[in-house]
Design a protein around this motif. Structure first.
Motif, PDB file in Angstrom:
ATOM      1  N   PHE A 318      70.760  34.820  45.407  1.00  0.00           N
ATOM      2  CA  PHE A 318      69.856  34.986  44.273  1.00  0.00           C
ATOM      3  C   PHE A 318      68.399  34.698  44.642  1.00  0.00           C
ATOM      4  O   PHE A 318      67.508  34.854  43.813  1.00  0.00           O
ATOM      5  N   LEU A 319      68.150  34.256  45.863  1.00  0.00           N
ATOM      6  CA  LEU A 319      66.800  33.860  46.262  1.00  0.00           C
ATOM      7  C   LEU A 319      65.779  34.988  46.174  1.00  0.00           C
ATOM      8  O   LEU A 319      64.650  34.754  45.716  1.00  0.00           O
ATOM      9  N   PRO A 320      66.098  36.241  46.600  1.00  0.00           N
ATOM     10  CA  PRO A 320      65.076  37.293  46.500  1.00  0.00           C
ATOM     11  C   PRO A 320      64.561  37.494  45.079  1.00  0.00           C
ATOM     12  O   PRO A 320      63.349  37.657  44.871  1.00  0.00           O
ATOM     13  N   ALA A 321      65.459  37.474  44.103  1.00  0.00           N
ATOM     14  CA  ALA A 321      65.030  37.642  42.716  1.00  0.00           C
ATOM     15  C   ALA A 321      64.143  36.480  42.288  1.00  0.00           C
ATOM     16  O   ALA A 321      63.095  36.667  41.658  1.00  0.00           O
ATOM     17  N   GLY A 322      64.543  35.248  42.647  1.00  0.00           N
ATOM     18  CA  GLY A 322      63.757  34.088  42.274  1.00  0.00           C
ATOM     19  C   GLY A 322      62.381  34.086  42.895  1.00  0.00           C
ATOM     20  O   GLY A 322      61.382  33.755  42.238  1.00  0.00           O
ATOM     21  N   LEU A 323      62.288  34.470  44.167  1.00  0.00           N
ATOM     22  CA  LEU A 323      60.988  34.500  44.838  1.00  0.00           C
ATOM     23  C   LEU A 323      60.066  35.559  44.236  1.00  0.00           C
ATOM     24  O   LEU A 323      58.874  35.327  44.075  1.00  0.00           O
ATOM     25  N   LEU A 324      60.636  36.711  43.914  1.00  0.00           N
ATOM     26  CA  LEU A 324      59.821  37.755  43.292  1.00  0.00           C
ATOM     27  C   LEU A 324      59.225  37.287  41.974  1.00  0.00           C
ATOM     28  O   LEU A 324      58.046  37.524  41.685  1.00  0.00           O
ATOM     29  N   VAL A 325      60.043  36.628  41.171  1.00  0.00           N
ATOM     30  CA  VAL A 325      59.559  36.121  39.890  1.00  0.00           C
ATOM     31  C   VAL A 325      58.467  35.082  40.104  1.00  0.00           C
ATOM     32  O   VAL A 325      57.407  35.112  39.469  1.00  0.00           O
ATOM     33  N   ALA A 326      58.696  34.147  41.016  1.00  0.00           N
ATOM     34  CA  ALA A 326      57.747  33.068  41.248  1.00  0.00           C
ATOM     35  C   ALA A 326      56.412  33.588  41.773  1.00  0.00           C
ATOM     36  O   ALA A 326      55.341  33.099  41.390  1.00  0.00           O
ATOM     37  N   VAL A 327      56.459  34.598  42.633  1.00  0.00           N
ATOM     38  CA  VAL A 327      55.238  35.073  43.292  1.00  0.00           C
ATOM     39  C   VAL A 327      54.441  36.028  42.401  1.00  0.00           C
ATOM     40  O   VAL A 327      53.207  36.002  42.395  1.00  0.00           O
ATOM     41  N   THR A 328      55.127  36.868  41.645  1.00  0.00           N
ATOM     42  CA  THR A 328      54.433  37.946  40.938  1.00  0.00           C
ATOM     43  C   THR A 328      54.170  37.692  39.459  1.00  0.00           C
ATOM     44  O   THR A 328      53.267  38.308  38.887  1.00  0.00           O
ATOM     45  N   SER A 329      54.931  36.802  38.838  1.00  0.00           N
ATOM     46  CA  SER A 329      54.812  36.655  37.386  1.00  0.00           C
ATOM     47  C   SER A 329      53.441  36.164  36.950  1.00  0.00           C
ATOM     48  O   SER A 329      52.988  36.472  35.844  1.00  0.00           O
ATOM     49  N   THR A 330      52.761  35.401  37.783  1.00  0.00           N
ATOM     50  CA  THR A 330      51.445  34.880  37.394  1.00  0.00           C
ATOM     51  C   THR A 330      50.406  35.988  37.258  1.00  0.00           C
ATOM     52  O   THR A 330      49.350  35.767  36.675  1.00  0.00           O
ATOM     53  N   LYS A 331      50.698  37.153  37.790  1.00  0.00           N
ATOM     54  CA  LYS A 331      49.761  38.277  37.693  1.00  0.00           C
ATOM     55  C   LYS A 331      50.021  39.141  36.461  1.00  0.00           C
ATOM     56  O   LYS A 331      49.273  40.083  36.197  1.00  0.00           O
ATOM     57  N   MET A 332      51.066  38.817  35.719  1.00  0.00           N
ATOM     58  CA  MET A 332      51.456  39.670  34.609  1.00  0.00           C
ATOM     59  C   MET A 332      50.448  39.659  33.469  1.00  0.00           C
ATOM     60  O   MET A 332      50.335  40.627  32.723  1.00  0.00           O
ATOM     61  N   GLY A 333      49.699  38.560  33.332  1.00  0.00           N
ATOM     62  CA  GLY A 333      48.686  38.517  32.290  1.00  0.00           C
ATOM     63  C   GLY A 333      47.634  39.591  32.491  1.00  0.00           C
ATOM     64  O   GLY A 333      47.240  40.294  31.544  1.00  0.00           O
ATOM     65  N   ASP A 334      47.171  39.751  33.719  1.00  0.00           N
ATOM     66  CA  ASP A 334      46.186  40.798  34.023  1.00  0.00           C
ATOM     67  C   ASP A 334      46.770  42.186  33.787  1.00  0.00           C
ATOM     68  O   ASP A 334      46.095  43.078  33.265  1.00  0.00           O
ATOM     69  N   LEU A 335      48.017  42.382  34.187  1.00  0.00           N
ATOM     70  CA  LEU A 335      48.652  43.676  33.973  1.00  0.00           C
ATOM     71  C   LEU A 335      48.843  43.965  32.486  1.00  0.00           C
ATOM     72  O   LEU A 335      48.707  45.112  32.038  1.00  0.00           O
TER      73      LEU A 335
END
Length: 482
Positions: A318-335
């Motif tokens: 499950f690590l790939p999914a968790g890392l993707l969320v952790a790394v990219t979610s902070t940019k979702m506000g701009d998107l």
């Protein structure tokens, strides 16, 4: 950081940099939502060790998970409204203290019943911290880019906690299952001390009295509903006990609705449900969280029982999914500022359906070529959808109802997770006797169908080109209907 008011909210607008105090407060809130989400998933890998150590039966072991869900999902609406009425800061800090104590108790008890009680208490505390934390953010940051940025960071921490819970559980279980309960204690204590210093004082509170009948009926209804769906696979969906429990939940919900239509100061102002974006956000979280909780349970059975992977190997899947969320979610506000939340939710729904679709091809030797793409797509789905659903559910809601909106959203996720998990478990069990792989596929089909329904809801939302309108007050004309 200033009190939550119109003037204070504007101080966190687009053009002003956030100071150290504001960042500190946001960090406290993010740490707690990370712990709340972590607790939902982290106990899963440790269950076999708990069962062996405490001598619990399989039927009682499920309550280590379900006890938390009952406390969390059953009391979220009450938690959100209590935060609005008594003060978000006060409710948040008090519930956080209870969370720390319950975590400590869970790590030291030597009796299964006491462990379940500790988990239930932790769920109750999370039912108050989660909506209070979210409403502190939404009443502190101005609606628009500032709030979207704060919410994207906040929800990234929540999604990361849930996604990484299994990974941390796999690591901690190697040391001993008790560490999965004890690890949150120092983090909660540090957050509590920091919160006393950093969280805003002098906040505005909602006016009105307490709707005791509404609080009792909706809480009892949610508890009965979650209890009924959790127990149904064990006792049978058609058993008198299951039917009576679910009928009782429906009856109490009817009493609640009638009460809210007549009481002077309702726990839930039903007019808030006139907002189509808010309703779509709640339905979206039911599907996102519910389908993933069900899939996670199935995947754990598949990896450990059929492929004979260790707890750590299962967690690392499950690590790939968790890392993707952790790394990219902070940019979702701009998107979200650029494209709008509904477009992000729609793309996330496509990724969610694609991820489950890949896992429909499970066999006795899946290989990395199936597991990695599927997990990557699920990570993308969570990274795009989870922050966007939180932003959409709270935009346009008045400050004195932010706790209510937050409670509704969190309730949708938790109750949806419990219901879908029960359905998935029943489907997998009924199809696994003769063909274990077929049972796994049938269970994943449930999550895939839900993802397609979620995509349909998201596409419906794309038809409206208008920006989200404020949620109408009781005497206002409805601006948008479902």
């Amino acid at each position: 950081m200033t009190p939550s008011s119109t003037s204070s909210t504007s101080s966190t607008g687009t053009g002003e940099r956030w100071g150290a105090r504001l960042w500190g407060a946001l960090t406290v809130l993010c740490a707690v939502i990370f712990l709340d989400a972590l607790d939902v998933s982290m106990v899963g890998v440790a269950l076999p060790s708990i069962q062996a150590d405490l001598g619990m039966t399989t039927s009682s072991l499920q309550w280590v998970v379900s006890g938390y869900v009952l406390g969390y999902g059953g009391l979220l609406l009450l938690g959100g409204r209590t935060a609005d009425l008594l003060g978000r800061r006060r409710v948040f800090l008090a519930a956080l203290a209870v969370f720390a104590v319950a975590s400590l108790l869970g790590g030291v008890v030597d009796d299964g019943a006491l462990l379940i009680a500790a988990r239930f208490l932790k769920g109750i505390s999370a039912a108050f911290t989660a909506p209070a934390a979210l409403s502190i953010i939404t009443t502190t940051f101005a609606e628009g880019p500032a709030r979207n940025r704060a919410l994207s960071i906040f929800t990234a921490c929540g999604a990361s906690g849930f996604s990484l819970g299994l990974v941390l559980s796999g690591l901690l279980t190697e040391l001993g299952w008790r560490w999965t309960f004890l690890m949150p204690v120092p983090v909660a204590i540090i957050a509590l001390v920091a919160g006393l210093k950093l969280l805003p004082r002098g906040e505005e509170r909602a006016t009105g009295g307490h709707d005791l009948i509404g609080a009792v009926t909706i809480t009892a209804s949610m508890l009965l509903l979650v209890y009924g769906v959790v127990e149904a696979p064990e006792v049978g969906w058609g058993s008198p006990r299951t039917i009576a429990t679910l009928a009782g939940a429906v009856a109490l919900l009817a009493v609640f609705v009638l009460t809210e239509m007549r009481v002077r100061h309702p726990l839930v102002r039903l007019g808030i449900l006139r907002s189509a974006p808010l309703v779509r956000a709640n339905l979206g979280l039911v599907i996102l969280f519910g389908s993933y909780v069900g899939f996670q349970f199935v995947a754990m059975q598949y990896f450990q029982n059929l492929l004979h992977w260790s707890a750590l190997e299962t967690a690392l899947a499950f690590l790939p999914a968790g890392l993707l969320v952790a790394v990219t979610s902070t940019k979702m506000g701009d998107l979200a500022d650029r494209f709008g939340t509904q477009r992000l939710i729609a793309v996330g729904a496509v990724a969610l359906a694609g991820g489950y679709g890949i896992f429909l091809g499970v066999d006795a030797d899946p290989g990395l070529g199936m597991i990695l793409p599927g997990m990557v797509l699920l990570g993308i789905a969570f990274a795009l959808s989870f922050p966007s659903l939180n932003i959409q559910a709270t935009n346009g809601v008045a400050d004195d109802e932010q706790g209510l909106a937050s409670g509704l959203l969190n309730t949708s996720g938790q109750v949806g997770g419990a219901i879908v998990l029960a359905v998935v478990t029943a489907v997998m069990t009924s199809n696994s006797a003769a063909d274990p792989i077929g049972g796994i596929r049938a269970a994943v089909v449930v999550s895939a169908i839900l993802a397609l329904i979620g995509l349909g809801i998201a596409v419906t939302g794309l038809r409206s080109a208008r920006r989200p309108q404020p949620v109408p007050a009781q005497d206002e004309k409805v601006l948008e209907t479902v």
